[in-house]
Design an enzyme around this catalytic site. Structure first.
Site, short mmCIF file in Angstrom:
data_model
loop_
_atom_site.label_atom_id
_atom_site.label_comp_id
_atom_site.label_asym_id
_atom_site.label_seq_id
_atom_site.Cartn_x
_atom_site.Cartn_y
_atom_site.Cartn_z
N HIS A 160 0.61 -1.18 -0.01
CA HIS A 160 -0.19 0.25 -0.21
C HIS A 160 0.86 1.19 -0.48
O HIS A 160 0.65 2.43 0.31
CB HIS A 160 -0.52 0.13 1.37
N SER A 281 14.05 20.12 -17.14
CA SER A 281 12.91 21.15 -17.35
C SER A 281 13.77 22.09 -18.30
O SER A 281 14.45 22.90 -18.56
CB SER A 281 12.64 21.14 -15.97
N LYS A 287 15.80 20.44 -12.07
CA LYS A 287 15.03 19.52 -12.79
C LYS A 287 15.69 18.13 -12.98
O LYS A 287 16.59 19.06 -13.75
CB LYS A 287 13.77 19.82 -13.51
N GLU A 294 8.37 7.31 -16.90
CA GLU A 294 7.18 7.52 -16.57
C GLU A 294 7.08 6.97 -18.02
O GLU A 294 6.11 6.81 -18.21
CB GLU A 294 7.64 8.91 -16.66
#
Ligand code: ARG
Length: 461
Positions: A160, A281, A287, A294
């Site tokens: 979880h 970024s 970043k 992803e």
């Protein structure tokens, strides 16, 4: 329309195809990538026709030479497609006939585009499947390499997404190697499904000529011939098997991707991705984004959609060939291309990742990951497990209310939970992983055994 003469099926037609119909019906943009397989299949077919005396030997030789020229033109990017080239089969035969005249017009004897297209597609699938088995092996070996290098790194294992029990990073990583082992078996199964040659099934009923199906099958590297002509031209089972492999692999890669997204977050800080597998970024200078991971996450539904798209196209389809089947390649190519993009990127990302052992270890020591180990110790001291579970739960609550972890529990905390006088075991993460000394568990010797096992298996792929 001016291209009528070049159509292969124009005899019974007076009118020409409407542009709108042609645009829908033509599959050349999708299937032109089958040109190598189409030419291979046609050469085998023509050679067999010649050997069987179905066409004159000179014509068989002229077809062979003509197809060699067509192949050279396609390979050099010099092949001029014409407006009437409906699909790759049509285009190749049209050009062959320009080169070889009537000999070219004999190529399609005893054959239909229906057995031709599935023959080409299976050949393509087998070739691509073999290459992907290699790419799958690279990824499995990258995972295994990281597992071996990080055998003694302990981290929190989650359920979880809550810290549950400490595990070895190697154990966590190897879970993915086992998934890939199953994916590899599924890929082999799909390639086995593609093993029977449909060539010689004709449009649906077989052939009235004394063709030698075994000869073309062997020449093309099939293991046998399909036993039923209607099944052969109407079935896309091997493609479904491949797409099922791809969809399941996609799910596995998406879960691996999700782990890396989370592990590389500022919050977890468990892994530093190599610059080569991260992106920046355009606005935020600080970043370093885990884009490969992803994108792996995002491709899974697309691969599942490819499987479900083909299953949808096949459902309720009466035998034998229907034009619906032309859409099969859209799904097949999309899935295969997606897997081709994913596997090397994931391999590189995993192989170059730098795991942050200290952050992982610190996270595994904090909080309550040893709660079950304490309960287990009570059981060894004679407590029924349910009572132990309840008492340790109470201790967790007391500590949590005070804002400390289990390691900082005082005698007062223990007493408040009814645990006064119990012998508290070693609650370190290291002790916890070592305690799971069962096959498939986290003890070092068990993980080493697992590692040796999967390494040998993957070696033999
Ligand atoms: N382009 C077709 C396909 O991909 C080839 C088979 C055409 N057969 C036919 N009867 N129209 O399925």
């Amino acid at each position: 329309m001016s291209d009528d003469a070049s159509r292969l099926w124009g005899g019974r037609f007076e009118g020409s195809p409407a542009e709108a119909f042609d645009a829908l019906n033509a599959s050349l943009p999708v299937d032109q990538r089958l040109w190598r397989e189409d030419i291979r299949g046609s050469r085998a077919h023509a050679r067999m026709l010649g050997a069987q005396g179905i066409i004159p030997p000179d014509d068989a030789a002229a077809i062979d030479a003509g197809l060699a020229q067509v192949e050279a033109e396609l390979a050099a990017g010099e092949f001029a497609f014409q407006p009437g080239d409906e699909d790759i089969h049509t285009a190749v035969e049209r050009r062959l006939t320009e080169i070889a005249g009537d000999a070219g017009r004999r190529l399609h004897t005893g054959r239909s585009r229906n057995d031709q297209v599935i023959t080409d597609t299976l050949l393509w699938l087998k070739g691509r499947g073999e290459a992907q088995a290699g790419a799958l092996k690279d990824l499995a070996q990258a995972i295994i390499g990281q597992a071996r290098a990080n055998l003694d790194v302990v981290m929190p294992g989650y359920t979880h997404l809550q810290r549950a029990q400490p595990v070895r990073l190697a154990h966590h990583l190897l879970a993915y190697a086992w998934m890939l082992d199953r994916d590899h078996r599924r890929l082999l199964f799909a390639m086995e499904s593609a093993g029977e040659s449909p060539l010689g099934s004709g449009a649906l009923a077989g052939s009235g000529f004394a063709i030698d199906r075994q000869a073309t099958a062997s020449e093309l590297g099939f293991t046998g011939i399909s036993p039923n002509s209607m099944d052969a031209v109407g079935s896309r089972d091997a493609l479904v098997d491949y797409l099922a492999f791809a969809a399941q692999l996609g799910v596995h890669l998406s879960r691996l991707g999700a782990e890396f997204v989370w592990w590389s977050s500022d919050e977890a800080g468990f892994v530093e991705l190599d610059d080569a597998y991260a992106s920046g970024s355009s606005m935020l200078p600080q970043k370093k984004n885990p884009d490969a991971a992803e994108l792996a996450r995002a491709k899974a539904p697309r691969l599942a959609a490819d499987l479900s798209g083909l299953l949808g196209a096949l459902s309720g389809l009466p035998l034998a060939y229907n034009k619906d089947l032309q859409d099969d390649k859209h799904y097949l190519f999309d899935a295969a291309d997606t897997i081709d993009l994913l596997l090397p990127a994931m391999t590189g990302m995993v192989a170059t990742a730098r795991f942050q052992a200290d952050a992982m270890a610190a996270a595994a020591e904090q909080g309550f990951l040893a709660a079950t180990d304490l309960a287990d110790a009570l059981v060894r001291q004679g407590w029924p497990f349910r009572r132990a579970h309840e008492a340790v739960g109470a201790l967790v609550k007391t500590c949590a209310d005070r804002g400390v972890g289990l390691a900082d529990a005082t005698t007062d905390d223990l007493a408040a939970a009814g645990l006064d006088g119990v012998e508290v075991p070693d609650l370190t993460a290291e002790a916890s992983v070592e305690a799971k000394d069962v096959p498939g568990g986290t003890a070092r010797a068990r993980v080493v055994a697992q590692l040796d096992d999967i390494e040998q298996r993957v070696e033999a792929w």
